[in-house]
Structure formats: C-alpha cells, structure tokens
Design a protein around this motif. Structure first.
Motif, mmCIF file in Angstrom:
data_model
loop_
_atom_site.group_PDB
_atom_site.id
_atom_site.type_symbol
_atom_site.label_atom_id
_atom_site.label_comp_id
_atom_site.label_asym_id
_atom_site.label_seq_id
_atom_site.Cartn_x
_atom_site.Cartn_y
_atom_site.Cartn_z
ATOM 1 N N VAL A 207 11.323 36.191 98.734
ATOM 2 C CA VAL A 207 11.200 36.964 97.600
ATOM 3 C C VAL A 207 12.153 36.402 96.551
ATOM 4 O O VAL A 207 11.944 36.510 95.170
ATOM 5 C CB VAL A 207 11.890 38.430 98.146
ATOM 6 C CG1 VAL A 207 12.326 39.274 96.987
ATOM 7 C CG2 VAL A 207 10.962 39.117 98.962
ATOM 8 N N ALA A 208 13.373 35.914 96.956
ATOM 9 C CA ALA A 208 14.217 35.359 95.636
ATOM 10 C C ALA A 208 13.507 34.137 94.874
ATOM 11 O O ALA A 208 13.639 34.118 93.904
ATOM 12 C CB ALA A 208 15.576 34.849 96.423
ATOM 13 N N LEU A 209 13.127 33.275 95.473
ATOM 14 C CA LEU A 209 12.425 32.241 95.045
ATOM 15 C C LEU A 209 11.383 32.284 94.365
ATOM 16 O O LEU A 209 11.148 32.040 93.107
ATOM 17 C CB LEU A 209 12.094 31.251 96.204
ATOM 18 C CG LEU A 209 13.214 30.351 97.086
ATOM 19 C CD1 LEU A 209 12.836 29.637 98.280
ATOM 20 C CD2 LEU A 209 14.106 29.588 96.048
ATOM 21 N N TYR A 210 10.481 33.509 94.777
ATOM 22 C CA TYR A 210 8.997 33.705 94.083
ATOM 23 C C TYR A 210 9.862 34.391 92.707
ATOM 24 O O TYR A 210 8.948 34.124 91.697
ATOM 25 C CB TYR A 210 8.197 34.521 94.775
ATOM 26 C CG TYR A 210 7.042 35.112 94.447
ATOM 27 C CD1 TYR A 210 6.051 34.280 94.224
ATOM 28 C CD2 TYR A 210 7.182 36.266 93.489
ATOM 29 C CE1 TYR A 210 4.643 34.822 93.305
ATOM 30 C CE2 TYR A 210 5.877 36.488 92.658
ATOM 31 C CZ TYR A 210 4.762 35.890 92.595
ATOM 32 O OH TYR A 210 3.590 36.153 92.071
ATOM 33 N N GLU A 211 10.648 35.119 92.804
ATOM 34 C CA GLU A 211 11.025 35.939 91.623
ATOM 35 C C GLU A 211 11.503 34.873 90.667
ATOM 36 O O GLU A 211 11.307 35.122 89.381
ATOM 37 C CB GLU A 211 12.269 36.687 92.049
ATOM 38 C CG GLU A 211 12.595 37.771 90.948
ATOM 39 C CD GLU A 211 11.896 38.898 90.662
ATOM 40 O OE1 GLU A 211 11.087 39.072 89.601
ATOM 41 O OE2 GLU A 211 11.718 39.792 91.538
ATOM 42 N N ALA A 212 12.024 33.842 90.828
ATOM 43 C CA ALA A 212 12.661 32.831 89.811
ATOM 44 C C ALA A 212 11.488 31.850 89.480
ATOM 45 O O ALA A 212 11.139 31.708 88.375
ATOM 46 C CB ALA A 212 13.739 31.969 90.562
ATOM 47 N N PHE A 213 10.748 31.181 90.459
ATOM 48 C CA PHE A 213 9.571 30.373 90.203
ATOM 49 C C PHE A 213 8.502 31.073 89.296
ATOM 50 O O PHE A 213 7.678 30.548 88.721
ATOM 51 C CB PHE A 213 8.963 29.867 91.481
ATOM 52 C CG PHE A 213 10.052 28.948 92.069
ATOM 53 C CD1 PHE A 213 10.917 28.204 91.628
ATOM 54 C CD2 PHE A 213 9.930 28.694 93.557
ATOM 55 C CE1 PHE A 213 12.002 27.542 92.048
ATOM 56 C CE2 PHE A 213 10.800 27.801 94.171
ATOM 57 C CZ PHE A 213 11.849 27.310 93.783
#
Length: 526
Positions: A207-213
């Motif tokens: 969730v955290a990585l997708y939000e950024a990427f």
C-alpha cells in the motif's frame, strides 16, 4: 524509554509508566515482570540482533529446518503453499503495482531465498537480485457466472502449483482483471518464507509503495535494520547458550508421558496422512462475543485463554480424558527488529491441562491461564528442536505431539487505504480443501463478532459431525458466559442432553425423508 518533556517529575513519569503497564494484556504484563526482575531468558532477548558477517548464504532457522524436512518427505505436496487475494477496485496502475512488488522483493531477502544442501548442511541461498513479472489475466469479456468460475479455477490452480525450494522463486503473483475497474491480485508463497504475520507486512508495504510509485515519487519506507537470515544466525547462536538447556528442561517436564487425544472419528485413521480437508464456519453473535470479552477481563485472563478453556471442556466431553493436549501458534517476533520482516517466524506451543476433579469453569480458567503463561515464558524453544530432543518416533499418519489446534488470529493488519483505489483482503476457500491437523479451530475477532472456522481432516470426519461440534461449542460458550461457576460435569451433562435431542431430531428428519421418498415412488408406480 524517552519522554516528550524532560522537566516532567519523577512521580509523573512513574504514573505514566503505571498507566501504560495497566493497558498491557495479562500475558505481556507477566513477561514484562520477568524481564524487570532480571530473568536470564528474557534479558537475552533484549540484545539486538546483529547483521551477519557473510552474505549470500546462511543456516536455516529452526522453523525453516522443519519445513525443509517436510518438503523432502513430501516434495509433491502443496499442503504448505500459502495464498492471499487482494481485491482492488478503481483506476489501477499496473506498472506501479509491479514496481511495488519488486521493491518488496528487493527489500526482503527471504523472498529471494532458495534452499540447498552443501557439505551435508542445509543452507539458505540468497540471490542478490530477483525481478518478478506480474501476469495480467483479462476476464472482462466473460459472463459473470463464468467469470466467477474462472476466478475459482485459477485461484485453485495457483495454490496447488508446486514450488521447487531448490530452484525458486518461492513467491508468485498474478492479477485477474475482472471488470473495467475491478482487479484481484493473487499472491502465493511457500510457508518456508512466510507466516500469518508476514501478510500484514507485505500488504502494508504494498500500500505504501504503490501510493508513492503511482504518482512518480520514491519509496518512503526506511531500510530494514536486519534480514531474515540475520535472525537465523542469531537464533542458533543464542540457543547455544544456557537458554537452550533451561527451556528444554521445562518442556521435557511439561511433556513427560504426553497422552494422545482419543477423539472419536467417523472413519479409521489412514496410515499415511493425505492432508485432504474441509471447513465449517460459525459466526458467533456480536452480543455473545462481547460478553466473552467482558468475562475474560473480569477473570484476569485473555480472550484466547477463555476460548481455549471452553474448547478443552468440549474435548474432555468427547474423549472422556482428563489430560487434554492442544497446540497453538505464537508469532515468535519478540525482538523489535523482526516485527517488520517477511519470513517464517511462527512457533508452535503445546498447551497441556489437567481437567480432573470436576472443577468449576472459573477454576478451569485458572488452570488454563497458568499453563498458557508458562508456555509463553518458554515460547522461544523451536518446535523442531523440541521434536529432536524428545526423540519422538515420527509417523506419516499424524502430526507429532498434538493433533488438535486452536488459534486466535490477531496478527496486525495495516489500514488498506490507497488514493483512488478501494482495497480489501478477499476471503477465499483456497485452503478449505486442505488440513494439516485432525482439527484446527481458527478464531477471528471481526466487527460482526467472533468468527469460528473449524478445519478438519476429511479422512477422519464427516461434515455433519463437525457442524454438530461447532453447535456444541457455541452452546458451551453461551452457558459459561452466564454461569462461569458451573462445574464441569454439569456442563457435560448439558452437552449430552443437547446431543440426545439432536439425535432424535436427526432420526425424525431421516424418517420423514424416507416417507417422502416412498410416496414419490408410489405415485410414479400408480
């Protein structure tokens, strides 16, 4: 411990510490007390886990060692494949999702690990890099019924596809494109690199990585302090100290002359376990679930202990044995460095309670509490090492030490929130056709109430027997929550009466079905 204001008085600090301690569970308060009193075993856990000096390979952890043994015993079994489905609704950026998965693989060495035997020693082989591809299966053109069938078929296919622990990778994922705005991400791993806690870590990072990427920003996640292989090296070094002998002495005493639970079965036990299983589900009313929590708090125990005492009462009624043995899982993540790691940490504990003497249920709660706290205080001794130390004769027909297990799922799950996407873990019956134990009672605390899933070995039990068992379990819970002073034999007499009434009802329904069938045949003849 640090405080936000250095000018706070000693008494204020003391009050704050007392308040924090009062909010801890009974188990955590007990373990904290042992640490503060200078207990050697617990103080050893406070030492930081260092980075290992060599990269590329490492010894197996004790949990992995057992899984490696089982894999070599049954290399063509998918019984230890672990799967999860994540439902995504909205505008999905597939490239960002694949990028996120690959970043997780980069961060966690466990996902790049395979296994081998070098110079007669089992080792982890950690690849320096691994790039995963994310296949997209387009099901949008299928009618809804056919689409659901295809989802089930592919889901089953994924979880039944074997992993090669020596070749890897031991992680795979696919995306099923259901409608224009609906997707199902399916992730499958072998148990040797994952456990129940791991899924919370993986989903939280995803969730955290997708939000950024998805908006072109870099990862905001900090680098991990250690890797799983560092834990494996540390665990073996730590257990080479006096801790090993102290904990082993406890378990040898606790498990001396351990009985086998004589649970009545619908069929004889096969000589080789096939792992064929099924699952029955019971949703306890929210009001009952809340009453159980209140009773556990008033009794100074955890909800798990209350449920375990009830389950053991039920098993005592079924088996007529006083010495009741049930297994359970512990996360085995006592060091803060490992809380955010993907890997196989979970340990199994044997919980043995004597139910003799016709105790009241409240007295039984005390026995279960003492047994559980003692087991928790010695939870670091690896299950595999315990089996070796006890020199048990292993058979392929049943699990060693215990065949019945109770687990209360409380692994932390982060908020599933992504801008522009609705995210939820999708329940699936992927694992419903497998069973590693005779019985596994899995409980989950949901917003609607306690959910009970009874997983059972279909070589031993019929569905109707398991439905009845769940009914008896609910009846017991309803009784003990209102009358915890009730003695064991009174509770069991109540179950016997309920069983007789159920048998009368079953016979009546069977008779009516036969009459109905006879009338239909007679009409056709006429």
């Amino acid at each position: 411990m640090t405080f936000r204001n250095d000018s706070i008085s000693f008494e204020q600090k003391k009050d704050e510490l007392s308040q924090r301690r009062s909010q801890l569970s009974v188990v955590k308060q007990t373990l904290l007390k042992k640490r503060l009193c200078g207990n050697f075993e617990s103080n050893a856990q406070l030492q930081l886990i260092p980075r290992r000096s060599q990269s590329g390979s490492a010894p197996l952890s004790f949990a992995q060692q057992r899984m490696w043994f089982l894999y070599q015993l049954e290399p063509n079994s998918a019984a230890y494949n672990q799967a999860a489905s994540i439902h995504l609704s909205g505008s999905l950026n597939i490239r960002a999702l694949e990028q996120s998965l690959n970043e997780i693989v980069r961060r966690h060495e466990a996902l790049r690990t395979t296994f081998a035997i070098i110079e007669e020693e089992s080792v982890q082989i950690i690849a320096p890099a691994l790039t995963m591809t994310l296949p997209i299966i387009d099901l949008r053109k299928l009618p809804e019924v056919e689409r659901e069938q295809e989802v089930q078929r592919r889901t089953t296919q994924e979880v039944q596809q074997l992993f090669d622990l020596e070749q890897g990778p031991l992680l795979r994922s696919i995306v099923l494109h259901l409608t224009e705005t609906e997707y199902l991400l399916q992730v499958t791993m072998h148990h040797i690199i994952t456990d129940g806690w791991t899924w919370g870590v993986l989903v939280g990072e995803l969730v955290a990585l997708y939000e950024a990427f998805s908006i072109g920003k870099p990862s905001t996640l900090p680098e991990l302090p250690i890797q799983y292989a560092d834990f494996a090296v540390w665990q073996r070094q730590w257990l080479a100290t006096e801790v090993l002998e102290t904990q082993l002495a406890y378990w040898k005493q606790q498990l001396y002359d351990l009985p086998t639970l004589q649970l009545p079965t619908d069929r004889p036990r096969p000589t080789v376990q096939t792992f064929q299983g099924a699952r029955q589900t019971l949703m306890l009313p929210k009001a009952l679930s809340e009453e159980l929590k209140v009773l556990s708090q008033q009794s100074g125990i955890t909800l798990f202990m209350l449920l375990l005492a009830t389950f053991k009462t039920l098993l005592h009624w079924y088996t007529k044995q006083d010495d009741i043995v049930v297994g359970t899982d512990v996360a085995n993540r006592n060091q803060p460095e490992v809380e955010g790691l993907i890997g196989f940490f979970v340990n199994q504990l044997v919980l043995r309670t004597n139910l003799s003497g016709n105790p009241t249920f409240r007295e039984l709660l005390g026995r279960v509490r003492d047994c559980t706290l003692s087991a928790y205080a010695h939870q670091d001794f690896p299950f595999e090492k315990l089996l070796n130390a006890l020199k048990l004769e292993r058979t392929r027909g049943r699990m060693p030490l215990f065949q019945v297990k109770l687990v209360l799922q409380n692994a932390p799950l982060p908020p599933l929130e992504i801008t522009g996407l609705s995210v939820k873990l999708s329940e699936s019956d992927i694992d419903a056709e497998r069973a590693k134990f005779d019985l596994l009672m899995n409980l989950m605390d949901t917003t609607e109430g306690l959910k009970v899933q009874l997983e059972y070995d279909t070589d031993l039990f019929d569905a109707v027997s398991m439905k009845q068992m769940l009914g008896y379990f609910e009846q017991l819970l309803c009784t003990v929550v209102k009358q915890p002073q009730t003695q064991l034999h009174v509770l069991e007499e109540m179950l016997t009466e309920v069983s007789k009434q159920q048998q009368i009802l079953n016979e009546k329904q069977l008779k009516e079905a036969r009459i109905h069938k006879f009338k239909n045949i007679k009409r056709r003849v006429i």
